[in-house]
Design a protein around this motif. Structure first.
Motif, PDB file in Angstrom:
ATOM      1  N   THR A  34       0.819  -1.253   0.062  1.00 59.71           N
ATOM      2  CA  THR A  34       0.108  -0.075   0.162  1.00 59.71           C
ATOM      3  C   THR A  34       1.006   1.211   0.037  1.00 59.71           C
ATOM      4  OG1 THR A  34      -1.739  -1.128   1.149  1.00 59.71           O
ATOM      5  CG2 THR A  34      -1.839   1.245   1.263  1.00 59.71           C
ATOM      6  N   TRP A  67       1.057   5.098   1.039  1.00 60.37           N
ATOM      7  CA  TRP A  67       0.449   6.127   1.957  1.00 60.37           C
ATOM      8  C   TRP A  67       0.914   7.541   1.514  1.00 60.37           C
ATOM      9  CZ3 TRP A  67      -3.277   4.775   5.243  1.00 60.37           C
ATOM     10  CH2 TRP A  67      -3.322   3.197   5.413  1.00 60.37           C
ATOM     11  N   ASP A 125      -4.432   5.809   2.412  1.00 61.37           N
ATOM     12  CA  ASP A 125      -4.311   4.848   1.324  1.00 61.37           C
ATOM     13  C   ASP A 125      -4.544   5.490   0.061  1.00 61.37           C
ATOM     14  OD1 ASP A 125      -4.406   2.566  -0.554  1.00 61.37           O
ATOM     15  OD2 ASP A 125      -5.499   1.531   0.860  1.00 61.37           O
ATOM     16  N   LYS A 158      -1.791   1.039  -4.851  1.00 54.91           N
ATOM     17  CA  LYS A 158      -0.882  -0.109  -4.494  1.00 54.91           C
ATOM     18  C   LYS A 158       0.323  -0.100  -5.587  1.00 54.91           C
ATOM     19  CE  LYS A 158      -3.355  -3.061  -7.977  1.00 54.91           C
ATOM     20  NZ  LYS A 158      -4.040  -4.327  -8.038  1.00 54.91           N
TER      21      LYS A 158
END
Length: 93
Positions: A62, A64, A69, A72
């Motif tokens: 993930t 950040w 979030d 990916k």
């Protein structure tokens, strides 16, 4: 000089806020929520407004940004590399 900013200490990418970031430069960053500094060495040229990776990330990890979030990892990213559409995708589709 502040080269990049991030909101949350858990962010894995930060936004470059100056022109002229080149591979090999030592970059200083400001963690806004904690009012403290951090650093990373640029491995690639990174345009202003784009993201720099703050840690090594593998496909499936993930990403950040701003404490949320935001996607990916789809290709390996090393700390200091340009984090963009070539290695990050949304989780929406």
């Amino acid at each position: 000089m502040i080269h990049f900013v991030l909101h949350d200490a858990k962010d894995t990418v930060a936004v470059v806020v100056v022109e002229g970031v080149k591979a090999g430069m030592s970059l200083s960053g400001w963690i806004m929520d904690e009012d403290r500094m951090t650093s990373v060495d640029a491995r690639q040229d990174i345009p202003i407004g784009h993201k720099v990776a703050l840690k090594d990330m593998a496909p499936g990890d993930t990403v950040w940004k701003y404490g949320i979030d935001m996607g990916k990892v789809v290709a390996p990213i090393k700390a200091g590399e340009h984090a963009h559409v070539q290695n990050i995708k949304t989780k929406r589709w």
